[in-house]
Design an enzyme around this catalytic site. Structure first.
Site, mmCIF file in Angstrom:
data_model
loop_
_atom_site.group_PDB
_atom_site.id
_atom_site.type_symbol
_atom_site.label_atom_id
_atom_site.label_comp_id
_atom_site.label_asym_id
_atom_site.label_seq_id
_atom_site.Cartn_x
_atom_site.Cartn_y
_atom_site.Cartn_z
ATOM 1 N N ARG A 158 0.870 -1.055 -0.003
ATOM 2 C CA ARG A 158 0.031 0.000 -0.101
ATOM 3 C C ARG A 158 0.993 1.343 0.136
ATOM 4 O O ARG A 158 1.931 1.323 0.506
ATOM 5 C CB ARG A 158 -1.078 -0.087 1.237
ATOM 6 C CG ARG A 158 -1.792 -1.120 1.163
ATOM 7 C CD ARG A 158 -2.607 -1.001 2.712
ATOM 8 N NE ARG A 158 -3.632 -1.937 2.664
ATOM 9 C CZ ARG A 158 -3.353 -3.111 3.242
ATOM 10 N NH1 ARG A 158 -2.385 -3.375 4.174
ATOM 11 N NH2 ARG A 158 -4.548 -4.060 3.677
ATOM 12 N N LYS A 182 -2.450 -2.088 7.819
ATOM 13 C CA LYS A 182 -3.519 -1.658 8.622
ATOM 14 C C LYS A 182 -3.861 -2.051 10.030
ATOM 15 O O LYS A 182 -3.521 -3.412 10.053
ATOM 16 C CB LYS A 182 -4.823 -1.762 7.801
ATOM 17 C CG LYS A 182 -4.910 -0.789 6.369
ATOM 18 C CD LYS A 182 -6.557 -0.964 5.638
ATOM 19 C CE LYS A 182 -6.471 0.047 4.778
ATOM 20 N NZ LYS A 182 -7.720 0.024 3.917
ATOM 21 N N HIS A 251 -2.047 2.869 -5.857
ATOM 22 C CA HIS A 251 -2.828 1.563 -6.052
ATOM 23 C C HIS A 251 -3.060 0.677 -7.158
ATOM 24 O O HIS A 251 -3.202 -0.639 -7.058
ATOM 25 C CB HIS A 251 -4.256 1.995 -5.473
ATOM 26 C CG HIS A 251 -4.579 1.477 -4.236
ATOM 27 N ND1 HIS A 251 -3.856 1.760 -2.975
ATOM 28 C CD2 HIS A 251 -5.774 0.697 -3.660
ATOM 29 C CE1 HIS A 251 -4.591 1.037 -1.998
ATOM 30 N NE2 HIS A 251 -5.574 0.388 -2.364
ATOM 31 N N ARG A 254 -0.477 -1.891 -6.758
ATOM 32 C CA ARG A 254 -0.564 -3.079 -5.911
ATOM 33 C C ARG A 254 -1.836 -3.908 -6.366
ATOM 34 O O ARG A 254 -1.700 -5.052 -6.435
ATOM 35 C CB ARG A 254 -1.172 -2.295 -4.394
ATOM 36 C CG ARG A 254 -1.724 -3.302 -3.405
ATOM 37 C CD ARG A 254 -2.305 -2.398 -2.248
ATOM 38 N NE ARG A 254 -2.806 -3.109 -1.496
ATOM 39 C CZ ARG A 254 -2.722 -4.024 -0.504
ATOM 40 N NH1 ARG A 254 -1.737 -4.615 -0.521
ATOM 41 N NH2 ARG A 254 -3.873 -4.352 0.267
ATOM 42 N N HIS A 277 -4.988 -8.644 3.633
ATOM 43 C CA HIS A 277 -6.418 -8.448 3.630
ATOM 44 C C HIS A 277 -7.003 -9.409 5.034
ATOM 45 O O HIS A 277 -6.558 -10.346 5.045
ATOM 46 C CB HIS A 277 -7.233 -8.824 2.379
ATOM 47 C CG HIS A 277 -7.121 -8.013 1.367
ATOM 48 N ND1 HIS A 277 -7.382 -8.330 -0.172
ATOM 49 C CD2 HIS A 277 -6.547 -6.657 1.319
ATOM 50 C CE1 HIS A 277 -6.885 -7.381 -0.793
ATOM 51 N NE2 HIS A 277 -6.640 -6.433 0.044
ATOM 52 N N TYR A 286 -10.234 -9.654 -7.113
ATOM 53 C CA TYR A 286 -9.281 -10.229 -8.338
ATOM 54 C C TYR A 286 -9.710 -11.377 -8.886
ATOM 55 O O TYR A 286 -9.107 -11.466 -10.242
ATOM 56 C CB TYR A 286 -7.705 -10.071 -7.406
ATOM 57 C CG TYR A 286 -7.375 -8.815 -7.047
ATOM 58 C CD1 TYR A 286 -7.081 -7.742 -7.638
ATOM 59 C CD2 TYR A 286 -7.457 -8.657 -5.510
ATOM 60 C CE1 TYR A 286 -6.710 -6.509 -7.203
ATOM 61 C CE2 TYR A 286 -7.074 -7.559 -4.905
ATOM 62 C CZ TYR A 286 -6.659 -6.403 -5.899
ATOM 63 O OH TYR A 286 -6.313 -5.093 -5.109
#
Length: 324
Positions: A158, A182, A251, A254, A277, A286
């Site tokens: 990210r 995150k 992004h 990524r 994730h 994806y």
């Protein structure tokens, strides 16, 4: 679109409780400054709208009021996703007010954002991305830029993860990087050969720019840690200078990493781990991109799926005329 400035004056009844909540999220919940700023902006926007409607108490807000507010946001052009973020902030805020006995219910519980069409992330073509990353740097800052973009595409980072990366978080001998994602969750990621080569070229340049106490891997001309905006601007510039046929943004690298990995391996769980994730449903977007690729190959290759081109059509008409 009307945007309410954060500096606008609010009644103490509204602003005081809001400030307490943001402080709670920062100190007790350990949310990042960026997340807290987002909460503050979203709640301030609601508070300013309430003042316009003649309301100055959080406890007086009803579900009907919030439905009107959601409709107002929608009219101003906010997407369903942005409105959902606003509602999430409002729900959490009212949970806090309930715990502090400053509200009697949570009026946002049953409010839902309008659905918006699901946009698939844009992905760069493999060959074009290889050509862009293989382009020769023209100056020391471009050596840094290529290193950043190689690393982002190599490991699916990210933007915030790349910007916060410290020099001691990359193990060039082991070919891995320790990344804080995150929720302050740390994950260990493999770093590809090309990215390692780019790092080896950047480190001598960095040594001439960064003071000894600087921990950041990527620094500016002045030796400061690069900001998010600077990284975005440099990637966009790289695309223009090196001849990309679409605008590049962090992004996209990524997304391209995830799509290309999934297309080659088919291992959704592994891609989920690499991307960091928490929910595999986030990674599944994806699979749609991969299916689009497969569908195109199918349409172009299967004899019973191919659409007839004009030449096929002409041949068929010629045959019909000959049989007539």
């Amino acid at each position: 679109m009307t945007v309410v400035p954060v500096s606008a004056q609010l009644p103490d009844e509204l602003s005081g409780y809001m400030a307490d909540f943001v402080q709670h999220m920062a100190s007790e919940k350990r949310h990042s400054p960026r997340t807290c700023d987002s909460y503050q902006r979203d709640l301030h926007r609601l508070a300013a709208w309430l003042v316009e409607q003649g309301s100055t108490e959080w406890r007086a807000v009803s579900g009907y009021d919030l439905r009107r507010y959601v409709a107002n946001l929608s009219r101003q052009g906010l997407s369903g996703r942005s409105i959902a973020r606003h509602l999430s902030a409002i729900r959490r805020f009212y949970q806090h007010l309930l715990r502090e006995r400053r509200a009697t219910d949570n009026p946002a519980l049953d409010i839902r954002a309008p659905k918006s069409s699901k946009r698939l992330p844009r992905v760069a073509d493999v060959d074009q991305l290889n050509a862009l990353l293989d382009a020769r740097p023209d100056d020391p800052l471009e050596v840094r830029d290529r290193c950043m973009f190689e690393l982002m595409y190599s490991s699916g980072l990210r933007l915030a993860e790349l910007a916060s990366l410290d020099i001691d978080a990359v193990d060039c001998k082991g070919g891995e990087a320790r990344v804080v994602g995150k929720g302050s969750k740390t994950r260990l990621l493999p770093v590809g050969r090309k990215a390692l080569e780019a790092i080896a070229q950047w480190l001598p340049v960095r040594a001439g720019l960064a003071p000894e106490a600087q921990a950041a891997l990527f620094v500016s001309r002045r030796g400061d840690r690069l900001s998010h905006r600077s990284i975005q601007a440099r990637l966009s510039r790289w695309g223009v200078v090196k001849g990309a046929d679409q605008k590049l943004h962090p992004h996209m690298l990524r997304h391209s990493f995830a799509s290309h990995m999934l297309e080659s391996s088919g291992d959704l769980r592994a891609v989920q781990e690499l991307l960091g994730h928490a929910d595999i449903a986030t990674t599944q977007v994806y699979t749609h991109l991969d299916f689009q690729h497969l569908a195109r190959v199918y349409d172009q290759s299967h004899p019973r799926a191919r659409r007839r081109n004009s030449r096929d059509h002409d041949d068929q008409n010629t045959g019909q005329e000959g049989n007539a």
